[in-house]
Design a protein around this motif. Structure first.
Motif, PDB file in Angstrom:
ATOM      1  N   ARG A 655       0.806  -1.215   0.000  1.00 45.72           N
ATOM      2  CA  ARG A 655       0.000   0.000   0.000  1.00 45.72           C
ATOM      3  C   ARG A 655       0.839   1.266   0.000  1.00 45.72           C
ATOM      4  N   LEU A 656       1.987   1.227   0.684  1.00 46.04           N
ATOM      5  CA  LEU A 656       2.764   2.455   0.849  1.00 46.04           C
ATOM      6  C   LEU A 656       3.774   2.665  -0.266  1.00 46.04           C
ATOM      7  N   ASP A 658       3.483   3.012  -3.589  1.00 47.35           N
ATOM      8  CA  ASP A 658       3.198   3.856  -4.754  1.00 47.35           C
ATOM      9  C   ASP A 658       3.652   5.287  -4.555  1.00 47.35           C
ATOM     10  N   ASN A 659       3.482   5.783  -3.362  1.00 50.14           N
ATOM     11  CA  ASN A 659       3.828   7.188  -3.174  1.00 50.14           C
ATOM     12  C   ASN A 659       4.984   7.328  -2.192  1.00 50.14           C
ATOM     13  N   THR A 661       5.033   7.871   0.873  1.00 48.03           N
ATOM     14  CA  THR A 661       4.726   7.686   2.291  1.00 48.03           C
ATOM     15  C   THR A 661       5.672   6.699   2.954  1.00 48.03           C
ATOM     16  N   LEU A 665       6.857   7.282   6.621  1.00 47.52           N
ATOM     17  CA  LEU A 665       6.249   6.541   7.725  1.00 47.52           C
ATOM     18  C   LEU A 665       7.141   5.428   8.254  1.00 47.52           C
TER      19      LEU A 665
END
Ligand SMILES: *[C@@H]1O[C@H](CO)[C@@H](O)[C@H](O)[C@H]1NC(C)=O
Ligand SMILES: *[C@@H]1O[C@H](CO)[C@@H](O)[C@H](O)[C@H]1NC(C)=O
Ligand SMILES: *[C@@H]1O[C@H](CO)[C@@H](O)[C@H](O)[C@H]1NC(C)=O
Ligand SMILES: *[C@@H]1O[C@H](CO)[C@@H](O)[C@H](O)[C@H]1NC(C)=O
Ligand SMILES: *[C@@H]1O[C@H](CO)[C@@H](O)[C@H](O)[C@H]1NC(C)=O
Length: 803
Positions: A655-656, A658-659, A661, A665
């Motif tokens: 989930r993280l 692609d961008n 983040t 994070l």
């Protein structure tokens, strides 16, 4: 008087009623108990207090105070014309709409904050508010200055970045159509003990150094390429650079940052652009006061000192700059500083970012290979948040912010929004309160600026501290027996005179009615803190503060304290109660309503595991700790969040991934090992199923140093895992197998038994063959039994045999 008796029920009702009345009376007292002697004093008591300036007001009545709630003054017969009741107001002076796009011909008119100018008229103690909106417009121009450590250890980095310009321009081109790039370098001050200063090293500090015998003399800072849109120039200039060599490990990078920040024209920072300063190094910096080792005692003056050769000329004259100076100059010039440092120094630079606002730190590979990725990530990170900063904040004005970010939910106490997309608009509600009146005639102003933006909101402030009626004051007025000033309906008598019309002389006891100086029957005259003269209490002076009130019952020093400070320094003490400034609550005003310190990296309040109380997280989830409850190896979802980090950091998926983040994070240290050992106390084992039926095992633990550590296997375990059919077959098979084995065992036992029986039969038959006389099957039909019977009752024993 309210004790419940036989009329229990009625008495209770009476109590309740009386209580209500008393409360109202106490509320009334707020304006009246302050015993304001002038209109100005009255206004300061509380924003709901008003003053009646009518001359004959209160004559012949018991309530004489001119300071009261506005509606009460009305009721008591004060003409509205004579009521002084100023209130705060906000007026918007300039309010241009927000722009959509940053590029285009009218770049100077790009508007990212609205409104741009307002004026506040504040009555002390009264809170008022205004709103403002901020938008990160699309396609905003970007200036990027690459500041590089050219000490010897950076030689391999220099090789890597030789073609950085082209690649960086390509990547940044995806984010903005208006990009400029510049280049500067630094080593350290060219004096002992920072550098080699012996004559033989003057031209070549590397002379005699076997591994790399040729390098250039040490220098403080050199601006090699001012910001330009011709990225080929960047490549050209970088090709020409050569490393140098200094003596001690720390470098003089902070000198260079300061020069790059303040030499606006030389570097070429554009006013209407984002200013990114990328600082790459592989060692610690020298700090202020280090210069003394080399005999430099002059502190840095914060000015630009570039000579005609574009070199920092005061390098050997002034000390290194302090962190505070650096932070101030960077903010002044809207510069975002990105520390790109090697992993070993991450923590040190991370600590600097806490002290220098607007800075981020990223981990640079040993040879700078990831520098583009790092710059893009840092840029996206910067562009994904809006944080307001206040400049020239007047001391006596409290501000408290409420942010409304993209989800539309107001977040009280926050002045920051994160995780924004370019083009998102966020709004802030700013509450303002003036705490006191500044000396007459001083007007204040301050600015609110989103960090790193050139856009700003100018706020000018004037104060509602004066009463209109004071302008018509008469000295030596006949109303005041010609020995006082008539002002706002009241006489201010010359020293030594007292009374509503200055009719008494101080110390004159003839007209003294002591009862007028008692708050209630049986109480001390003037609460024991003043003397009664001319029906008025003259309160004593106290070394602790002011004693006031009609009966000297109030003071401004007997309030709750925190750590010995009255109202924690965040409120005014008024008659025993702290009146907290905006942004603070609590009996002693020690509780801040600011909540930005409670927001964790992922944007949640206390990571969703606790409550923000007085600006600190109180974790409720068992096992959660850390400043924002972000650490919790024993939480049910502990593996969940870490799993995503392993996914994006090791496999660049999930989930993280692609961008940007992941960068933001997942800051935990990830160690990869051959075999996983569960020897760390408190570590939890997590499993992560990867795409191709493999399982990634890792452990998550919190170190004492405060760093989270994820230890993962180098390779996922791929057992080609058993599928459901296989399991079913295996189970059925094993049941069958057990059955068969049991059957076989049973069969064997039976067979063996049968054989034995048969053998016995055979042997019996063979014996029968030789002893024909006696049939082996024949048994004698007579058996012998002995019966023992006691016939003692007949006098003799009898033993008999029965056949
Ligand atoms: C960074 O700051 C933390 C706490 O503020 C401190 O414990 C740590 O020692 C510092 N690290 C370095 C390398 O200065
Ligand atoms: C802003 O905050 C104040 C209180 O702090 C509140 O009264 C006001 O309604 C808010 N304004 C908006 C637009 O939310
Ligand atoms: C007021 O009276 C005092 C003496 O009582 C005198 O000294 C002063 O000058 C007077 N001021 C004015 C403005 O008349
Ligand atoms: C505020 O003061 C109270 C009473 O002294 C104390 O119990 C509390 O811990 C203080 N809170 C903070 C955040 O300091
Ligand atoms: C980026 O990551 C966030 C998780 O914080 C997620 O909510 C968002 O959808 C992602 N954006 C894209 C474009 O994948």
């Amino acid at each position: 008087m309210c004790s419940p008796g036989t009329w229990m029920w009625r008495a209770a009702l009476c109590c309740a009623l009386l209580e209500t009345l008393l409360h109202t009376a106490r509320g009334l007292n707020m304006c009246m108990s302050g015993s304001a002697t002038s209109c100005e004093e009255c206004l300061l008591i509380h924003p709901s207090c008003a003053w009646c300036a009518q001359e004959d007001f209160g004559r012949g009545r018991t309530l004489t105070s001119r300071c009261d709630f506005k509606q009460n003054l009305h009721k008591r017969g004060c003409d509205p014309l004579f009521i002084e009741f100023p209130s705060s107001s906000v007026s918007i002076l300039q309010n241009m709409p927000l722009s959509d796009k940053g590029s285009g011909a009218t770049q100077y008119d790009v508007v990212q904050i609205m409104p741009q100018s307002i004026s506040l008229s504040l009555r002390p103690g009264e809170q008022t508010w205004f709103g403002l909106q901020v938008r990160q417009v699309e396609d905003y121009p970007v200036d990027l200055y690459y500041l590089m450590d050219l000490s010897l250890s950076m030689k391999d980095d220099l090789d890597t970045i030789r073609n950085l310009g082209t690649k960086l321009a390509q990547e940044m081109g995806k984010l903005t159509s208006n990009f400029r790039l510049g280049f500067g370098s630094f080593v350290d001050k060219n004096i002992s003990p920072f550098s080699y200063t012996a004559p033989k090293y003057q031209e070549n500090p590397c002379s005699g150094y076997k591994p790399f015998p040729n390098c250039v003399p040490t220098f403080g800072f050199r601006n090699i390429l001012s910001l330009t849109d011709k990225v080929d120039r960047f490549n050209e200039e970088v090709q020409k650079q050569m490393v140098s060599r200094n003596r001690d490990a720390p470098e003089g990078g902070f000198d260079a940052i300061l020069q790059a920040a303040v030499c606006k024209t030389e570097i070429g920072w554009r006013k209407e652009a984002y200013h990114l300063l990328v600082f790459t190094t592989d060692d610690v910096p020298h700090l202020a006061l280090d210069g003394r080792l080399g005999g430099l005692v002059q502190p840095h003056d914060g000015k630009c000192h570039l000579n005609e050769k574009n070199e920092y000329s005061a390098s050997t004259e002034m000390d290194y700059p302090s962190l505070a100076l650096l932070g101030e100059k960077l903010a002044e010039n809207n510069i975002f500083l990105i520390f790109a440092v090697t992993k070993r120094f991450y923590v040190i630079y991370k600590n600097f970012t806490a002290l220098i606002p607007g800075t981020t730190v990223e981990i640079l590979d040993q040879d700078s290979k990831n520098v583009i990725q790092l710059i893009v990530a840092a840029y996206n990170n910067i562009r994904s948040k809006v944080e307001l900063s206040v400049w020239d904040h007047p001391e006596d004005i409290s501000l408290s912010f409420t942010a409304t970010c993209q989800d539309g939910k107001p977040l009280p106490g926050l002045r920051k929004c994160a995780d924004l997309k370019i083009g998102d608009t966020v709004s802030f509600n700013v509450s303002v309160e003036a705490r006191s009146c500044p000396p007459r005639g001083t007007d204040q102003s301050f600015t609110i600026r989103p960090v790193g933006f050139k856009d700003r909101l100018e706020v000018s402030v004037d104060y509602q501290c004066d009463c209109d009626c004071s302008k018509k004051a008469q000295t030596n007025s006949s109303i005041c027996s010609s020995i006082g000033t008539y002002n706002c309906g009241k006489c201010q008598c010359e020293p030594g005179y007292l009374g509503a019309r200055c009719e008494c002389q101080e110390g004159d006891t003839s007209s003294m009615y002591l009862s007028a100086c008692r708050e209630a029957e049986g109480k001390q005259i003037c609460s024991g803190r003043g003397e009664c003269s001319c029906n008025q209490c003259l309160c004593f002076k106290s070394e602790f503060g002011k004693i006031y009130g009609s009966y000297c019952e109030c003071d401004d020093f007997s309030c709750a304290r925190h750590k010995g400070i009255l109202c924690s320094g965040h409120g005014e003490c008024h008659c025993g109660e702290c009146k907290c400034h905006a942004g603070f609550v609590g009996d002693n005003c020690n509780c801040s309503t600011e909540t930005s310190t409670c927001v964790s990296d992922d944007g949640q309040m206390c990571s969703g595991r606790g409550n923000c109380v007085c600006g600190r997280c109180q974790c409720i989830e068992p096992g959660a700790f850390g400043d924002t409850c972000e650490k919790c190896p024993t939480c049910p979802d502990a593996c969940g969040t870490k799993r995503e980090c392993i996914e994006c950091r090791l496999f660049n998926s999930g989930r993280l991934a692609d961008n940007q983040t992941c960068q933001r994070l997942c800051k935990d240290e990830i160690i990869t090992v051959e075999t996983l050992k569960m020897d760390e106390p408190g570590a939890v084992l997590c499993l992560l199923k990867t795409d191709n039926d493999c399982v990634m095992k890792f452990t998550y633990s919190e170190h004492v140093s405060g760093q989270s550590v994820l230890t993962a296997l180098k390779e996922p375990e791929c057992g080609g895992g058993p599928d459901a059919m296989m399991v079913l077959l295996a189970v059925v098979g094993s049941i069958l197998l057990v059955g068969v084995v049991l059957l076989a065992v049973w069969k064997t036992v039976i067979t063996v038994h049968d054989r034995r029986e048969f053998a016995r039969f055979q042997s019996a038959r063979s014996r029968a063959r030789y002893e024909m006389a006696s049939n082996p099957l024949y048994k004698q039909p007579v058996s012998t039994h002995f019966v023992e019977t006691d016939f003692s009752m007949y006098g003799k024993s009898y033993n008999g045999v029965v056949h």
